[in-house]
Design an enzyme around this catalytic site. Structure first.
Site, short mmCIF file in Angstrom:
data_model
loop_
_atom_site.label_atom_id
_atom_site.label_comp_id
_atom_site.label_asym_id
_atom_site.label_seq_id
_atom_site.Cartn_x
_atom_site.Cartn_y
_atom_site.Cartn_z
N HIS A 117 -27.18 23.90 -31.17
CA HIS A 117 -28.29 24.65 -30.57
C HIS A 117 -28.39 24.41 -29.06
CE1 HIS A 117 -30.46 25.11 -34.73
NE2 HIS A 117 -29.43 25.90 -34.59
N LEU A 162 -37.23 12.30 -44.46
CA LEU A 162 -38.52 11.70 -44.81
C LEU A 162 -38.97 12.18 -46.18
CD1 LEU A 162 -40.51 9.81 -43.46
CD2 LEU A 162 -41.67 11.78 -42.49
P1 OAD Z 1 -37.99 20.57 -38.49
O1 OAD Z 1 -39.19 20.23 -37.67
O2 OAD Z 1 -37.98 21.89 -39.18
O3 OAD Z 1 -37.78 19.48 -39.64
C1 OAD Z 1 -37.76 18.10 -39.35
C2 OAD Z 1 -37.51 17.34 -40.65
O4 OAD Z 1 -37.46 15.96 -40.32
C3 OAD Z 1 -38.56 17.53 -41.73
O5 OAD Z 1 -37.94 17.77 -42.99
C4 OAD Z 1 -39.30 16.18 -41.74
O6 OAD Z 1 -39.75 15.80 -43.04
C5 OAD Z 1 -38.20 15.23 -41.28
N1 OAD Z 1 -38.71 14.01 -40.62
C6 OAD Z 1 -39.82 13.85 -39.87
N2 OAD Z 1 -39.91 12.59 -39.43
C7 OAD Z 1 -38.83 11.92 -39.90
C8 OAD Z 1 -38.37 10.58 -39.81
N3 OAD Z 1 -39.03 9.65 -39.12
N4 OAD Z 1 -37.21 10.26 -40.44
C9 OAD Z 1 -36.53 11.19 -41.16
N5 OAD Z 1 -36.92 12.47 -41.28
C10 OAD Z 1 -38.06 12.84 -40.66
O7 OAD Z 1 -36.71 20.38 -37.54
P2 OAD Z 1 -35.22 20.90 -37.76
O8 OAD Z 1 -34.88 21.00 -39.19
O9 OAD Z 1 -34.36 20.10 -36.87
O10 OAD Z 1 -33.92 25.54 -33.54
O11 OAD Z 1 -35.34 22.35 -37.16
C11 OAD Z 1 -34.19 23.16 -37.12
C12 OAD Z 1 -34.26 24.09 -35.96
O12 OAD Z 1 -35.50 24.80 -35.99
C13 OAD Z 1 -34.29 23.43 -34.60
O13 OAD Z 1 -33.01 23.07 -34.12
C14 OAD Z 1 -34.90 24.48 -33.73
C15 OAD Z 1 -36.03 24.91 -34.64
O14 OAD Z 1 -36.49 26.20 -34.49
C16 OAD Z 1 -33.89 26.24 -32.42
O15 OAD Z 1 -34.69 26.08 -31.52
C17 OAD Z 1 -32.78 27.27 -32.36
#
Ligand code: OAD
Length: 241
Positions: free
Chosen positions: A113, A208
């Site tokens: 990204h 998580l």
């Molecule tokens: P999300 O915010 O959708 O998801 C984050 C995940 O991390 C969730 O499933 C949480 O439960 C988990 N989480 C939170 N704290 C944590 C911790 N301390 N340890 C382990 N896990 C934890 O973020 P992404 O999946 O990265 O794209 O989002 C994907 C894409 O959506 C991003 O790259 C961005 C966004 O729109 C673009 O901007 C193109």
């Protein structure tokens, strides 16, 4: 789970891995997308119609990332250790635009990204380091055009970066590890299916809580990344023949 025969590993990371370093995730309570219409700050249309709003959204995130308190955590460090000890047959794919994997020392890394600390000129396509603020009057240091700079991240509706390299690695890996991602955004959310279509390939989710795709993984360990990632990597390395 038995990891003794694994030869090739692909790791996918998402915002959850950087949460304990002090960076916000996107979805859920306090997330970056809460109260924001994604299309208004992270799309080519938004950039065309209101570039200052888009620049300001990324300038603020950049400032947070460069705060002295934000550092790679034990999960980033564990992935660097896995890369070093594994040798050939390792690729780290991150959806994150932060530089915490690099700061932890990861080298076999694809930012699908993009990277928030880089700028790209929409006129000459040059990509360069850009750690300070950017605005609608910023000048390209390569072609000197004014007002053509954008942050080098992938917006909604744009093609993610490095996909050929990523799919080649996915098609050849026997272990896929997904860390800290909610499974909302494709194509990353579909990587587990690419791997699980092959006999014998294993896929493990470290998050998580179970993601939207949890049922597609052959295994899962749930808890904060700084705990579950180092523990899981110790397990994989200990079983290696
Ligand atoms: P999300 O915010 O959708 O998801 C984050 C995940 O991390 C969730 O499933 C949480 O439960 C988990 N989480 C939170 N704290 C944590 C911790 N301390 N340890 C382990 N896990 C934890 O973020 P992404 O999946 O990265 O794209 O989002 C994907 C894409 O959506 C991003 O790259 C961005 C966004 O729109 C673009 O901007 C193109």
């Amino acid at each position: 789970m038995d990891f003794s025969d694994i030869k090739s590993i692909v790791v996918l990371t998402g915002a959850g891995i950087s949460k304990e370093s002090g960076l916000d995730t996107f979805r859920g309570e306090g997330g970056l997308w809460q109260g924001v219409r994604v299309e208004e700050v992270a799309s080519p249309q938004a950039f065309n119609s209101n570039p200052e709003l888009v620049h300001s959204f990324y300038n603020i995130r950049k400032e947070k990332l460069l705060n002295d308190a934000v550092k790679p955590n034990a999960a980033h460090q564990a992935l660097r250790r896995l890369e070093q000890e594994w040798g050939d047959g390792f690729l780290l794919v991150t959806q994150n635009v932060d530089d915490l994997h690099e700061r932890a020392g990861s080298e076999k890394l694809v930012h699908m990204h993009g990277e928030i600390l880089k700028g790209r000129c929409t006129a000459c396509q040059a990509v360069m380091s850009w750690t300070g603020d950017m605005n609608a009057q910023s000048q390209c240091p390569n072609c000197n055009a004014v007002g053509t700079m954008r942050v080098n991240v992938v917006w909604f509706g744009e093609m993610p970066m490095g996909m050929d390299k990523i799919y080649t690695a996915l098609e050849n890996c026997d272990l896929f590890i997904s860390v800290g991602t909610s499974g909302n955004v494709y194509p990353a959310a579909g990587f587990v299916q690419v791997v699980s279509a092959r006999n014998g390939a294993q896929s493990v989710e470290l998050n998580l809580e179970p993601s939207l795709n949890a049922a597609q993984f052959t295994g899962g360990y749930y808890g904060p990344a700084t705990e579950v990632v180092p523990e899981f990597i110790d397990k994989v390395l200990a079983q290696r023949r």
